[in-house]
Structure formats: C-alpha cells, structure tokens
Write a protein that holds these residues in place. Sequence first.
Motif, PDB file in Angstrom:
ATOM      1  N   ALA A 104       2.707   3.595 -18.336  1.00 44.16           N
ATOM      2  CA  ALA A 104       3.937   3.671 -17.550  1.00 44.16           C
ATOM      3  C   ALA A 104       5.084   3.988 -18.494  1.00 44.16           C
ATOM      4  CB  ALA A 104       4.162   2.360 -16.803  1.00 44.16           C
TER       5      ALA A 104
ATOM      6  N   SER B 224      12.243  -3.486 -13.437  1.00 48.10           N
ATOM      7  CA  SER B 224      12.409  -3.380 -14.890  1.00 48.10           C
ATOM      8  C   SER B 224      13.264  -2.154 -15.202  1.00 48.10           C
ATOM      9  CB  SER B 224      11.046  -3.267 -15.572  1.00 48.10           C
ATOM     10  OG  SER B 224      11.208  -3.072 -16.969  1.00 48.10           O
TER      11      SER B 224
ATOM     12  N   ILE C 132       5.928  -3.178 -24.303  1.00 52.65           N
ATOM     13  CA  ILE C 132       6.911  -2.938 -23.240  1.00 52.65           C
ATOM     14  C   ILE C 132       8.318  -2.867 -23.800  1.00 52.65           C
ATOM     15  CG2 ILE C 132       7.028  -5.417 -22.629  1.00 52.65           C
ATOM     16  CD1 ILE C 132       7.533  -4.064 -19.657  1.00 52.65           C
TER      17      ILE C 132
ATOM     18  N   ARG D 263      10.535  -6.832  -7.823  1.00 52.25           N
ATOM     19  CA  ARG D 263      10.904  -7.020  -9.213  1.00 52.25           C
ATOM     20  C   ARG D 263      11.195  -5.663  -9.846  1.00 52.25           C
ATOM     21  NH1 ARG D 263      10.341 -11.979 -11.320  1.00 52.25           N
ATOM     22  NH2 ARG D 263      12.247 -11.274 -12.331  1.00 52.25           N
TER      23      ARG D 263
ATOM     24  N   ASN E   7       6.795  -3.827  -7.328  1.00 55.56           N
ATOM     25  CA  ASN E   7       7.569  -3.750  -8.581  1.00 55.56           C
ATOM     26  C   ASN E   7       8.070  -2.327  -8.802  1.00 55.56           C
ATOM     27  OD1 ASN E   7       6.564  -6.491  -9.870  1.00 55.56           O
ATOM     28  ND2 ASN E   7       4.734  -5.401  -9.188  1.00 55.56           N
TER      29      ASN E   7
ATOM     30  N   LEU F 136       3.259  -0.725  -8.223  1.00 56.29           N
ATOM     31  CA  LEU F 136       4.301  -0.346  -9.180  1.00 56.29           C
ATOM     32  C   LEU F 136       4.829   1.050  -8.885  1.00 56.29           C
ATOM     33  CD1 LEU F 136       5.857  -0.875 -11.880  1.00 56.29           C
ATOM     34  CD2 LEU F 136       3.907   0.164 -13.066  1.00 56.29           C
ATOM     35  N   ALA F 137       6.141   1.159  -8.721  1.00 58.14           N
ATOM     36  CA  ALA F 137       6.782   2.469  -8.583  1.00 58.14           C
ATOM     37  C   ALA F 137       7.511   2.782  -9.882  1.00 58.14           C
ATOM     38  CB  ALA F 137       7.760   2.454  -7.413  1.00 58.14           C
ATOM     39  N   ILE F 138       7.224   3.939 -10.459  1.00 61.65           N
ATOM     40  CA  ILE F 138       7.929   4.361 -11.666  1.00 61.65           C
ATOM     41  C   ILE F 138       9.001   5.360 -11.234  1.00 61.65           C
ATOM     42  CG2 ILE F 138       7.723   5.378 -13.964  1.00 61.65           C
ATOM     43  CD1 ILE F 138       4.753   4.576 -13.924  1.00 61.65           C
ATOM     44  N   VAL F 139      10.262   4.972 -11.426  1.00 57.81           N
ATOM     45  CA  VAL F 139      11.382   5.739 -10.881  1.00 57.81           C
ATOM     46  C   VAL F 139      11.990   6.619 -11.966  1.00 57.81           C
ATOM     47  CG1 VAL F 139      13.630   5.557  -9.736  1.00 57.81           C
ATOM     48  CG2 VAL F 139      11.818   3.902  -9.208  1.00 57.81           C
TER      49      VAL F 139
ATOM     50  N   PHE G 146       6.180   0.842 -20.243  1.00 59.00           N
ATOM     51  CA  PHE G 146       5.169   0.096 -20.995  1.00 59.00           C
ATOM     52  C   PHE G 146       3.849   0.842 -21.048  1.00 59.00           C
ATOM     53  CE2 PHE G 146       4.191  -1.421 -16.698  1.00 59.00           C
ATOM     54  CZ  PHE G 146       2.817  -1.605 -16.709  1.00 59.00           C
TER      55      PHE G 146
ATOM     56  N   GLU H 255      11.176 -12.920 -19.817  1.00 59.33           N
ATOM     57  CA  GLU H 255      10.104 -12.999 -18.824  1.00 59.33           C
ATOM     58  C   GLU H 255       8.867 -12.217 -19.292  1.00 59.33           C
ATOM     59  OE1 GLU H 255      11.810 -12.680 -14.986  1.00 59.33           O
ATOM     60  OE2 GLU H 255       9.933 -13.071 -13.933  1.00 59.33           O
ATOM     61  N   PHE H 256       9.095 -11.087 -19.960  1.00 58.55           N
ATOM     62  CA  PHE H 256       7.965 -10.322 -20.503  1.00 58.55           C
ATOM     63  C   PHE H 256       7.267 -11.123 -21.605  1.00 58.55           C
ATOM     64  CE2 PHE H 256      10.446  -6.324 -19.201  1.00 58.55           C
ATOM     65  CZ  PHE H 256       9.796  -6.257 -17.984  1.00 58.55           C
TER      66      PHE H 256
ATOM     67  N   LEU I 162       9.854   0.261 -11.906  1.00 58.77           N
ATOM     68  CA  LEU I 162      10.220   0.453 -13.309  1.00 58.77           C
ATOM     69  C   LEU I 162      11.135   1.666 -13.360  1.00 58.77           C
ATOM     70  CD1 LEU I 162       9.859   0.242 -16.422  1.00 58.77           C
ATOM     71  CD2 LEU I 162       7.685   1.426 -16.150  1.00 58.77           C
TER      72      LEU I 162
ATOM     73  N   LEU J  14      14.109  -7.862 -14.519  1.00 58.91           N
ATOM     74  CA  LEU J  14      13.123  -8.387 -15.477  1.00 58.91           C
ATOM     75  C   LEU J  14      13.649  -8.248 -16.897  1.00 58.91           C
ATOM     76  CD1 LEU J  14       9.912  -6.857 -13.862  1.00 58.91           C
ATOM     77  CD2 LEU J  14      10.347  -9.298 -14.154  1.00 58.91           C
TER      78      LEU J  14
END
Lengths: 353, 55
Positions: free
Chosen positions: A90, A74, A140, A72, A40, A16-19, A81, A152-153, A42, A148
């Motif tokens: 996150a 988000s 989330i 993916r 993924n 997971l990359a949090i951008v 989330f 889907e969540f 976010l 996403l």
Amino acid sequence: MKCFSSIADVGQPIDLAIVMVPAKAVLGALEQCAAAGVKNALIISSGFAEEGGDSAAMQDAIAELAKRTGMRISGPNAEGFFSEAQRVTATFSPTVDVKPNEPRLIATRRRIGIVAQSGGIGFAIYHRARALGIALSYVISAGNESDLGAGEFFEYMVQDASTDVILLFIEGIRDVEKFLAAARRAAEVGKPVIVTKVGRSGAGERAAASHTASMAGWSAAYDAVFAKYGFIVSNDLDEAVTIAAVLTTNPMPKGDRVAVLTVSGGAGIWGADTVAMQGLQVPELSETIQAEISKLLPSYGATRNPIDVTAQGVHSGGLQKSIDLLDVSDEVDAMLVVLSLSSDTGCRSSRPS
Amino acid sequence: MSHPLDSFFAPESIALIGASRDQDKYRAGLLSMLRKNEFPGKIIRSIPIMAISMA
C-alpha cells in the motif's frame, strides 16, 4: 480488471481504500468510502496541514469525518505501508519493487516492524535492513496522522505476532496516551524497541512542522520516556539497522559481561573501549579458561579479554574454539567478534549462481 | 487474536481510489507493485465521480 466509476457501485466489502486523488477531491472520496462501508482509508495525497491555511482546514475535516463515521484514516501526506508478512503493498515507494534478477535473501525468520512519520526514512530503513537480509513484518509511514497516528501503529506492532523487533523514527508523537500504553506493553512482553527521535534542534523542530505538521516537543521528555521503558536510542540510521540485525539474529543476553575476540590487537582495544563506553563489562577471564584458550593460540596471542587470537588463530581454528569455550563457560553473557576491518565494502553479500 | 487494525494491516480487499491508467507513475506504480508482491486478496479500482469533477 473492472474499474468502477464510484466506490458505491462496487457492491462488496472493502477493508482498505487507498486514496490517490488530488487534495481538493480527497474529502469527497472519503465521504463516498464511508457511505459504502469501507473500513479503513489510506490517503497518499499531499497538500494538507503541512501547507497550513485552507489546506490545514481540509485535514481537520478529514479528522472529523473519521470520528463521525468510524472509518479509520491514515495520512494524508503518507507514503503508506508495505508488509512482507501479509504481502500488502500500500505504497508507491520504489524500495518495494520486485526485481527478478535480485532474489530476496533472508538471514533470519525474526522480523522487524518499522513505524516512521517520514516515508522517505521509513522505507530507507527497510531498504538497508533488506540488504542485510533482515526480514520485515511491516514498514509504515504515518504522514500527517489526521486519525491514525504513530502511537497506534506502534501499539499494533507490539501486539503483532509477526513483529519481533520494532524500529521507530519519530518527529513528534500526537497520540501520546496510545504511544505510552504501547511502550509499557513492549517493556512487559520484552519486545525490543529501537528509536530515532529527530527535531531536537530549533531548525529541526521548524522543519518537522512543515514536513508532517509534527510538534517535535521537548527532547528531554521524550528521552525520559525512552529510558523508562528501556528503548534503545540510536541517532544513526546504519547503527539502528545494525542493532536490529543483532536483535533479530541473536537471543537477548542475560547479563552485561562481554568477551571481545579479535584477530587484531588494535581492534581488540577499540572493541573493548566501545563496549565499556556503552556501560557494559569486559571482565578479565578466569585463569582456568585463559589456560584453555592459550593452548589454542600462538605465544604472542592475548587471553585476558580482549582475546587476540592473532592472524594465525584464524587459520588454526583457535578463534572458533575460543568462541566455543566461552559459549559453554559462565564467564560472559555476550561476545563481540571483530574480524578484519579492512574490507572496502564493510559487508559483502553473495548471490546464488 | 484479532485487533481492530487487522483489516487495515492485513486487508482481504483493497480499493484504489483514483488509480486510472493515464495518471502519473506513482498511482499506476502502486497497482503493479501490489501485483508483483503477490497480494493475495481482491483489488478493486475506482475513479470517484467527485474526484473527476473537482480535479
């Protein structure tokens, strides 16, 4: 901790990359992530479809990147989330802060999962649930849902073993097929869903478009889906959280017969009205059980249902014994116990000293 | 049972893109919250060159 100048230099798998870079730099950062095999992303950054114009075009490019690369995504414009079950933070929401002098008190091991498009509301629901001692699997905020979406969540929460009760806060659903499939599945497996749908007025619908770029749609269509799959609709935040508290601490009743027990005649009438207005039954109890209960109460108590144990009934143990009698009887499926309503806080929590 | 979004919701490694010390409190706060809430996986910080040149 080592800080890399590019994601390409990391040289190890990233789930997971949090951008968090400014909007104009997001697409470039995502391209780098996808090229490095990040699974993924976010996007916390704002300034996309909710602004319209060129900013909306940037969001279209993000959606296209997700389709093209399979990474993916988000967000953007998401508050992220938080998972108590997985210990993943996150999000920048202040509600997930850990205060050493305020231990987390948990009343039940059954967990709620929260899906909201609005981060402010999603995390507010979590904050209030936390104050009541309700455990959390995930909260989330879906934000603008370039890839996403809330559907889907929701689907994830339905199949997630650590989520027992689901709360949804919806402005408008984009991934309708996924949402409907998840709703059907939740009904099949008997996982309760509490839903708040906003954007029901003209002004609310307009606000949803500029908030998370949601199309609020036709309220009647949403309500028909909620009814079909047995969702519990609540348009009040405190009510939604209270329902979640009940569903995480009690088994589902097998029928619709309710006993109302109280220390106050007025509260008993009010409680009986409230239960009846929800379409449930408040049946008059059999003579046999009334005779048993009347032995526990002073002569001025009431036994027909509502059961008024009076103030004396609290101290004599009549309340607890009446509950025990009803519990083993086959006359009711649920009990509503109304104690004093005069407390100034409604709910007091105590901390271990 | 596995789900395609397990790597999103239960990641073993997280990269913070654009999380430098001198940025605003939201971004710095996220790193400290991850630690305070005892994230069991790996945390990687990255400042993409693209981000810096375009910001």
